[in-house]
Design a protein around this motif. Structure first.
Motif, PDB file in Angstrom:
ATOM      1  N   VAL A  72     -43.265 -39.830   3.409  1.00 47.04           N
ATOM      2  CA  VAL A  72     -44.133 -38.710   3.731  1.00 47.04           C
ATOM      3  C   VAL A  72     -43.589 -37.672   4.417  1.00 47.04           C
ATOM      4  CG1 VAL A  72     -46.368 -39.776   3.609  1.00 47.04           C
ATOM      5  CG2 VAL A  72     -45.350 -40.186   5.520  1.00 47.04           C
ATOM      6  N   MET A  73     -42.771 -36.943   3.554  1.00 41.22           N
ATOM      7  CA  MET A  73     -42.040 -35.931   4.250  1.00 41.22           C
ATOM      8  C   MET A  73     -42.586 -34.737   5.277  1.00 41.22           C
ATOM      9  SD  MET A  73     -38.954 -36.418   4.303  1.00 41.22           S
ATOM     10  CE  MET A  73     -38.109 -35.039   5.164  1.00 41.22           C
ATOM     11  N   ASP A  74     -43.929 -34.734   4.599  1.00 45.06           N
ATOM     12  CA  ASP A  74     -44.605 -33.497   5.192  1.00 45.06           C
ATOM     13  C   ASP A  74     -44.979 -33.838   6.551  1.00 45.06           C
ATOM     14  OD1 ASP A  74     -44.454 -32.097   2.949  1.00 45.06           O
ATOM     15  OD2 ASP A  74     -46.540 -32.637   2.336  1.00 45.06           O
ATOM     16  N   ASP A  75     -45.468 -35.248   6.907  1.00 49.23           N
ATOM     17  CA  ASP A  75     -45.838 -35.724   8.170  1.00 49.23           C
ATOM     18  C   ASP A  75     -44.473 -35.545   8.979  1.00 49.23           C
ATOM     19  OD1 ASP A  75     -48.240 -36.000   7.302  1.00 49.23           O
ATOM     20  OD2 ASP A  75     -48.342 -38.091   7.330  1.00 49.23           O
ATOM     21  N   ALA A  76     -43.380 -36.014   8.450  1.00 46.80           N
ATOM     22  CA  ALA A  76     -42.180 -36.043   9.282  1.00 46.80           C
ATOM     23  C   ALA A  76     -41.832 -34.723   9.790  1.00 46.80           C
ATOM     24  CB  ALA A  76     -40.900 -36.399   8.321  1.00 46.80           C
ATOM     25  N   ARG A  77     -41.974 -33.740   8.894  1.00 45.52           N
ATOM     26  CA  ARG A  77     -41.794 -32.282   9.429  1.00 45.52           C
ATOM     27  C   ARG A  77     -42.729 -31.849  10.383  1.00 45.52           C
ATOM     28  NH1 ARG A  77     -38.665 -28.337   6.586  1.00 45.52           N
ATOM     29  NH2 ARG A  77     -38.960 -26.576   7.767  1.00 45.52           N
ATOM     30  N   LYS A  78     -43.795 -32.174  10.181  1.00 47.04           N
ATOM     31  CA  LYS A  78     -45.029 -31.771  11.359  1.00 47.04           C
ATOM     32  C   LYS A  78     -44.703 -32.763  12.502  1.00 47.04           C
ATOM     33  CE  LYS A  78     -49.177 -31.720   8.605  1.00 47.04           C
ATOM     34  NZ  LYS A  78     -50.317 -32.588   8.279  1.00 47.04           N
ATOM     35  N   MET A  79     -44.182 -33.778  12.593  1.00 44.95           N
ATOM     36  CA  MET A  79     -43.794 -34.453  13.710  1.00 44.95           C
ATOM     37  C   MET A  79     -42.690 -33.842  14.350  1.00 44.95           C
ATOM     38  SD  MET A  79     -44.548 -37.169  15.842  1.00 44.95           S
ATOM     39  CE  MET A  79     -43.685 -36.646  17.414  1.00 44.95           C
ATOM     40  N   VAL A 107     -32.182 -33.654   8.800  1.00 48.00           N
ATOM     41  CA  VAL A 107     -31.460 -33.260   7.735  1.00 48.00           C
ATOM     42  C   VAL A 107     -31.208 -34.393   6.824  1.00 48.00           C
ATOM     43  CG1 VAL A 107     -28.872 -32.609   7.361  1.00 48.00           C
ATOM     44  CG2 VAL A 107     -30.191 -31.534   8.937  1.00 48.00           C
ATOM     45  N   ARG A 108     -30.638 -35.814   7.465  1.00 52.05           N
ATOM     46  CA  ARG A 108     -30.498 -36.685   6.514  1.00 52.05           C
ATOM     47  C   ARG A 108     -31.685 -37.182   5.652  1.00 52.05           C
ATOM     48  NH1 ARG A 108     -26.119 -40.023   4.512  1.00 52.05           N
ATOM     49  NH2 ARG A 108     -27.377 -41.068   3.278  1.00 52.05           N
ATOM     50  N   ARG A 109     -32.694 -37.149   6.111  1.00 51.63           N
ATOM     51  CA  ARG A 109     -34.107 -37.440   5.533  1.00 51.63           C
ATOM     52  C   ARG A 109     -34.159 -36.762   4.310  1.00 51.63           C
ATOM     53  NH1 ARG A 109     -33.647 -42.089   8.399  1.00 51.63           N
ATOM     54  NH2 ARG A 109     -32.144 -42.124   6.499  1.00 51.63           N
TER      55      ARG A 109
END
Length: 697
Positions: free
Chosen positions: A213-220, A236-238
């Motif tokens: 869930v990249m969106d959640d990762a970005r929000k975090m 960056v890596r993710r």
DNA sequence: CTAGGGTTAG
């Protein structure tokens, strides 16, 4: 077997002869402690522990802590760790909990989770640190389930989790891709007030990304007030792992306004992202930063730079980075060899390869991949034999490449031998190898074996397998069956642009205009993007199927046209006996500023043959090397001989033969001999007969 | 005292 219980180790040691009881004195304890510590400083754990055992007396707890710490750092000192624990328990029956925690940690770091767990279970009282150290161990050694269980027990027993606990649990969540659990842990982290902890926050970014869930990762990520270098590296890596390379590069660029200095790994990740999208400009900017921050001596960074340049077709720049590197390692060498090999400069690549101070499978594969990519089958074959003698363990890439070689040589027998090899060594379940095998059977003309193998692959085949099978149907001129397979394929996987390329080529080779039109319709209906490759395939199909008007129509629809699509249409015109049109199109091509290559000139010469434009053809042949700097190849000489022969230009033909810088081939000679007889031109005829006789001896 | 990320090449 395996692990000796600590108690029996202790018994052995107590019976040991050097354990003569001595009255402890304050001075001797202090002196021994100093001695042991000095051993530890020199990294001599064994001496430290045996000195400890020469004195059957309690030592300060501090010393044990140092000893356990040394065992943890060494990671191979499991025996020493057990000895230290024995000594401790023998002479201090009630050690403080923190010391036992250190012991658990030492066992875990040395890789013996069993010892760690045993001690944990036997401990009369545990503190938070005890739980933490074991949770961390399970997390780091990849036993997420055990870590979760322990975390639950800990909560049940009313032990309060802290930052370290959560770090371990989140690490386990990431390994196990436990999204729901991660979200619950995120809740607890918030509830317990650890939200300002940048380590936990970075872990949360990591966990969300690893759970997809990249969106959640970005929000975090955006919730973090002061992301540090590790946090940036994670994001960056993710993005790179998620295949969103543009975002990876973008995030990297945001580090500079945030005034965080990238880690070497982060440079590397960003450079990999650039090379995967051939973003030379961005990559060069990163190169600039690398130089400015003085990290170009780091091999990981510089090797990534080499890779960037060669992937973007900048061999010289890549070589420069390689050359300036102080200590070239295996990866640097392999990268540069691969760069030359995959750009078609296999000769240069081989020279570098032979200079390599050491090689591994990957370096051998890199060189072999170059030979196969550019269809240098005989070089590839020689190289494979060399490789078999030099290296013991081939891997799945080697075997796939070997299938490509046997396919390229159409050597069915050798292909079968490799098939046997992969079966014996268990590579047949590897998808890459399976697909290469499938492709080999298709290319060696054994459609039946291809079909059988394809069916056997039903549990693990992918889109590439389907494309390979479609291609072999196509090569057997079975466009009807290929089309049926295409509909079957759609139950299982989505087509790719390679599928269309294959199908259109199949239609072209079978002159199946209706099927070709169906594919064209499918592409339009499903709104697939018509890129240069598909467009070229369409032009090829229509011109092969004698629909030159359609072919030109498709050509006109292109935003930009490269030399390949122009070659395709020019050759297509020749195929349809439209030499004049071919020459006209060549004019348009030149007007668009596209440089002709050797294929273009073959088309032009064929057009001249078709239209009987002998003088014009000769002029074009001359201008090839003079004006366009395209070296004539065999096929061009072939065309010229055909041009003169077919149209009875015997004097010119004779001249051409006698000034030709290459040896004429038998087909050239027989073609010309034919013309000599037809035109009663005996002088050249005799010369040719002599030549042919020479060949036969 | 115990914690997070990451190894470039086919």
């Amino acid at each position: 077997m395996g692990v000796t219980p600590a108690a029996s180790v202790l018994k052995q040691l107590l019976n040991h002869r050097n354990l003569k009881p001595q009255p402890p004195t304050a001075t001797s304890t202090a002196a021994v402690t100093t001695k042991i510590l000095s051993y530890l400083k020199q990294g001599r754990i064994r001496s430290a522990v045996s000195t400890l055992f020469s004195f059957p007396q309690p030592f300060p707890f501090d010393l044990y802590a140092h000893l356990f710490r040394a065992c943890s750092d060494h990671r191979r000192a499991i025996v020493e760790a057990r000895k230290v624990e024995s000594h401790l328990l023998t002479f201090s029956p009630n050690p403080p909990t923190f010391l036992l925690n250190r012991a658990i940690e030492a066992y875990a770091k040395c890789g013996s989770l069993r010892d760690a767990r045993e001690l944990f279970d036997e401990m009369p009282q545990r503190d938070g640190g005890t739980w933490n150290v074991l949770i961390t161990a399970y997390s780091q050694f990849g036993f997420p389930e055990e870590a979760f269980k322990l975390f639950l027990c800990m909560n049940r027993e009313g032990i309060r989790a802290n930052e370290i606990t959560f770090a371990g649990v989140l690490g386990s969540c990431a390994v196990a891709c436990e999204l729901v659990l991660s979200m619950q842990v995120h809740g607890l982290v918030t509830k317990f007030g650890f939200c300002g902890n940048v380590i936990l926050e970075s872990s949360l970014v990591d966990v969300y990304a690893k759970c997809g869930v990249m969106d959640d990762a970005r929000k975090m990520f955006h919730e973090i007030v002061r992301p540090n270098a590790v946090t940036w590296n994670v994001i960056v890596r993710r993005y790179l792992d998620a295949g969103d390379v543009r975002e990876a590069v973008f995030m990297f660029s945001r580090m500079f306004p945030a005034a965080v200095r990238p880690l070497n790994f982060t440079f590397s990740n960003a450079l990999v992202a650039c090379s995967s999208m051939a973003a030379l400009e961005e990559g060069m900017q990163i190169h600039g930063v690398v130089v400015k921050l003085g990290v170009q001596e780091d091999n990981v960074v510089s090797n990534s730079l080499i890779n960037l340049y060669v992937k973007c077709g900048k061999l010289e720049e890549g070589y420069q980075v390689f050359n300036q590197l102080g200590s070239k390692d295996l990866v640097s060498w392999t990268s540069i060899v691969s760069g030359y090999a995959m750009s078609g400069k296999t000769w240069e690549a081989r020279k570098l390869f032979d200079e390599m101070p050491e090689r591994n499978v990957i370096s051998w594969n890199a060189m072999l991949a170059g030979y196969t990519r550019f269809s240098e089958w005989y070089e590839a074959l020689d190289f494979v034999y060399l490789m078999l003698g030099a290296i013991k363990d081939l891997d799945h890439v080697t075997l796939s490449l070997m299938f490509n070689v046997t396919a390229g040589l159409s050597d069915h027998e050798m292909g079968k031998k490799v098939h046997g090899y992969i079966y014996r060594h268990g590579f047949h379940l590897n998808l890459m190898v399976s697909n290469a095998l499938l492709d080999m059977y298709g290319k060696c003309g054994n459609l039946n074996s291809a079909r059988v193998w394809f069916n056997q692959m039903s549990n693990w085949r992918d889109r590439i397998s389907w494309n390979a099978l479609l291609a072999s149907y196509g090569n057997h001129h079975l466009s009807e069956q290929a089309l049926t397979m295409f509909s079957e394929m759609q139950w299982e996987t989505k087509p790719s642009k390679y599928t269309f390329g294959t199908l259109l080529a199949a239609c072209a080779n079978a002159f199946a205009l209706d099927h070709g039109k169906q594919i064209h319709g499918f592409i339009i209906r499903h709104e697939f993007q018509i890129d240069t490759i598909i467009r070229t395939a369409l032009v090829y199909m229509y011109s092969k199927c004698r629909c030159l008007d359609y072919a030109i129509e498709v050509l006109k629809g292109a935003v930009s046209r490269d030399v390949i699509i122009w070659n395709t249409i020019i050759m297509g015109c020749c195929h349809n006996h439209k030499g004049i049109e071919a020459l006209e199109l060549f004019g348009v091509m030149e007007a668009e500023g596209i440089m002709p290559d050797h294929v273009t000139f073959q088309g032009i010469l064929l057009a001249c043959v078709e239209e009987g434009l002998v003088e014009f053809g000769a002029k074009c042949f001359k201008s090839m090397s003079n004006q366009y700097r395209v070296l004539p190849r065999l096929e061009h000489y072939d065309c010229m001989i055909e041009l003169y022969s077919r149209h009875g230009y015997m004097v010119e033909l004779e001249n051409f033969f006698k000034t030709m810088p290459i040896e004429p081939t038998i087909p050239m000679l027989t073609r010309a001999l034919d013309a000599c007889q037809k035109n009663e031109y005996a002088r050249l005829g005799e010369w040719i007969t002599e030549k042919i006789n020479e060949f036969q001896h």
